[in-house]
Design a protein around this motif. Structure first.
Motif, mmCIF file in Angstrom:
data_model
loop_
_atom_site.group_PDB
_atom_site.id
_atom_site.type_symbol
_atom_site.label_atom_id
_atom_site.label_comp_id
_atom_site.label_asym_id
_atom_site.label_seq_id
_atom_site.Cartn_x
_atom_site.Cartn_y
_atom_site.Cartn_z
ATOM 1 N N UNK A 13 0.843 -1.285 -0.079
ATOM 2 C CA UNK A 13 -0.117 0.004 0.068
ATOM 3 C C UNK A 13 0.796 1.300 0.063
ATOM 4 N N UNK A 14 2.095 1.194 0.470
ATOM 5 C CA UNK A 14 3.006 2.370 0.813
ATOM 6 C C UNK A 14 3.559 2.665 -0.593
ATOM 7 N N UNK A 15 3.769 3.548 -1.321
ATOM 8 C CA UNK A 15 4.429 4.127 -2.415
ATOM 9 C C UNK A 15 6.025 3.946 -2.196
ATOM 10 N N UNK A 16 6.414 4.378 -1.009
ATOM 11 C CA UNK A 16 7.826 4.341 -0.745
ATOM 12 C C UNK A 16 8.374 2.858 -0.830
ATOM 13 N N UNK A 17 7.559 1.827 -0.038
ATOM 14 C CA UNK A 17 7.876 0.393 -0.281
ATOM 15 C C UNK A 17 7.808 -0.131 -1.304
ATOM 16 N N UNK A 18 7.149 0.541 -2.291
ATOM 17 C CA UNK A 18 6.668 -0.277 -3.649
ATOM 18 C C UNK A 18 8.036 0.290 -4.366
ATOM 19 N N UNK A 19 8.542 1.569 -4.344
ATOM 20 C CA UNK A 19 9.709 2.017 -5.114
ATOM 21 C C UNK A 19 10.892 1.387 -4.589
ATOM 22 N N UNK A 20 11.196 1.249 -3.165
ATOM 23 C CA UNK A 20 12.310 0.672 -2.856
ATOM 24 C C UNK A 20 12.261 -0.744 -3.119
ATOM 25 N N UNK A 21 11.265 -1.504 -3.297
ATOM 26 C CA UNK A 21 11.177 -2.828 -3.752
ATOM 27 C C UNK A 21 11.850 -2.911 -5.189
ATOM 28 N N UNK A 22 11.013 -2.058 -6.031
ATOM 29 C CA UNK A 22 11.257 -1.913 -7.336
ATOM 30 C C UNK A 22 13.011 -1.886 -7.594
ATOM 31 N N UNK A 23 13.464 -0.784 -6.884
ATOM 32 C CA UNK A 23 14.984 -0.766 -7.168
ATOM 33 C C UNK A 23 15.782 -1.892 -6.826
ATOM 34 N N UNK A 24 15.373 -2.394 -5.470
ATOM 35 C CA UNK A 24 16.030 -3.708 -5.067
ATOM 36 C C UNK A 24 15.864 -4.823 -5.826
ATOM 37 N N UNK A 25 14.860 -4.903 -6.570
ATOM 38 C CA UNK A 25 14.770 -5.941 -7.506
ATOM 39 C C UNK A 25 15.502 -5.875 -8.727
ATOM 40 N N UNK A 26 15.672 -4.589 -9.438
ATOM 41 C CA UNK A 26 16.398 -4.290 -10.500
ATOM 42 C C UNK A 26 17.989 -4.548 -9.983
ATOM 43 N N UNK A 27 18.141 -4.160 -8.761
ATOM 44 C CA UNK A 27 19.639 -4.386 -8.345
ATOM 45 C C UNK A 27 20.120 -5.892 -8.111
ATOM 46 N N UNK A 28 18.963 -6.774 -7.680
ATOM 47 C CA UNK A 28 19.273 -8.017 -7.435
ATOM 48 C C UNK A 28 19.264 -8.838 -8.925
ATOM 49 N N UNK A 29 18.673 -8.121 -9.959
ATOM 50 C CA UNK A 29 19.164 -8.701 -11.279
ATOM 51 C C UNK A 29 18.605 -10.064 -11.566
ATOM 52 N N UNK A 30 19.530 -10.723 -12.403
ATOM 53 C CA UNK A 30 18.904 -12.034 -12.971
ATOM 54 C C UNK A 30 18.446 -13.128 -12.012
ATOM 55 N N UNK A 31 18.904 -13.222 -10.631
ATOM 56 C CA UNK A 31 18.639 -14.142 -9.749
ATOM 57 C C UNK A 31 16.958 -14.100 -9.628
ATOM 58 N N UNK A 32 16.255 -13.087 -9.776
ATOM 59 C CA UNK A 32 15.031 -13.215 -9.521
ATOM 60 C C UNK A 32 14.146 -13.107 -10.778
ATOM 61 N N UNK A 33 14.777 -13.082 -11.872
ATOM 62 C CA UNK A 33 14.042 -13.085 -13.334
ATOM 63 C C UNK A 33 12.977 -14.025 -13.224
ATOM 64 N N UNK A 34 13.155 -15.374 -12.990
ATOM 65 C CA UNK A 34 12.041 -16.568 -13.001
ATOM 66 C C UNK A 34 10.854 -15.902 -11.981
ATOM 67 N N UNK A 35 10.848 -15.440 -10.861
ATOM 68 C CA UNK A 35 9.779 -14.894 -10.044
ATOM 69 C C UNK A 35 9.489 -13.775 -10.817
ATOM 70 N N UNK A 36 10.025 -12.656 -11.405
ATOM 71 C CA UNK A 36 9.483 -11.704 -11.956
ATOM 72 C C UNK A 36 8.509 -12.273 -13.337
ATOM 73 N N UNK A 37 8.930 -12.986 -13.883
ATOM 74 C CA UNK A 37 8.429 -13.678 -15.195
ATOM 75 C C UNK A 37 7.016 -14.456 -14.433
ATOM 76 N N UNK A 38 7.175 -15.015 -13.296
ATOM 77 C CA UNK A 38 5.890 -15.640 -12.789
ATOM 78 C C UNK A 38 4.814 -14.591 -12.312
ATOM 79 N N UNK A 39 5.445 -13.543 -11.627
ATOM 80 C CA UNK A 39 4.593 -12.304 -11.248
ATOM 81 C C UNK A 39 3.888 -11.940 -12.418
ATOM 82 N N UNK A 40 4.223 -11.519 -13.322
ATOM 83 C CA UNK A 40 3.885 -10.833 -14.511
ATOM 84 C C UNK A 40 2.538 -11.656 -15.134
ATOM 85 N N UNK A 41 2.886 -13.156 -15.252
ATOM 86 C CA UNK A 41 1.956 -13.910 -15.824
ATOM 87 C C UNK A 41 0.984 -14.504 -14.809
#
Length: 160
Positions: A13-41
């Motif tokens: 619900x908190x915009x700041x939490x969403x933005x921090x998560x987005x940046x952290x996921x981009x930084x985490x990079x390739x390791x979480x790509x399968x999870x990101x694909x699963x979420x989009x799907x």
């Protein structure tokens, strides 16, 4: 339901939490790509998290996400559809060209088709200018004609 806490935070619900998560996921990079694909799907997941996951996949430019993003380009949720189309352009995989051309030439709104038309230029600029020129031949007042004209002007400006 997303398996990683950062994926869950994309829909917080908190915009700041969403933005921090987005940046952290981009930084985490390739390791979480399968999870990101699963979420989009996952059509049952919150649309906020799905469109943000699609954007991250575009930033990561991983061709392994193309199939999921191509499917998401037809999602009923506008934000998911828009982010998927943008990300396909960022990735620049030729497999998405024909789909993006269909999106650019159809649609009830003009924003997603315009983003699709620009994405065509990120995949193959020369071919995009040719097909956008063909779309511009549509009757005046046609949405595809307006989209093609705007995108073509933008693509031509980027090369000056």
């Amino acid at each position: 339901m997303p398996s990683h806490p950062l994926l869950t935070a994309l829909s917080a619900p908190d915009l700041w939490a969403r933005l921090q998560a987005e940046c952290a996921l981009a930084d985490a990079g390739r390791a979480l790509i399968p999870d990101l694909i699963a979420l989009v799907s996952d059509a049952s997941a919150a649309s906020e998290g799905r469109w943000r996951a699609a954007m991250i996949l575009g930033e990561l430019k991983d061709a392994g996400a193309v199939d999921a993003l191509m499917t998401a380009a037809a999602d009923p949720v506008w934000d998911v559809r828009h982010s998927a189309v943008w990300s396909l352009g960022m990735i620049g995989d030729a497999r998405a060209f024909d789909l993006l051309l269909r999106v650019a030439s159809t649609g009830t709104d003009e924003q997603v088709p315009y983003v699709a038309a620009l994405a065509l230029g990120q995949i193959d600029r020369s071919r995009a200018l040719t097909v956008l020129g063909q779309l511009f031949a549509a009757p005046p007042g046609d949405a595809a004609r307006r989209t093609a004209h705007s995108a073509r002007v933008t693509l031509e400006e980027r090369t000056r």
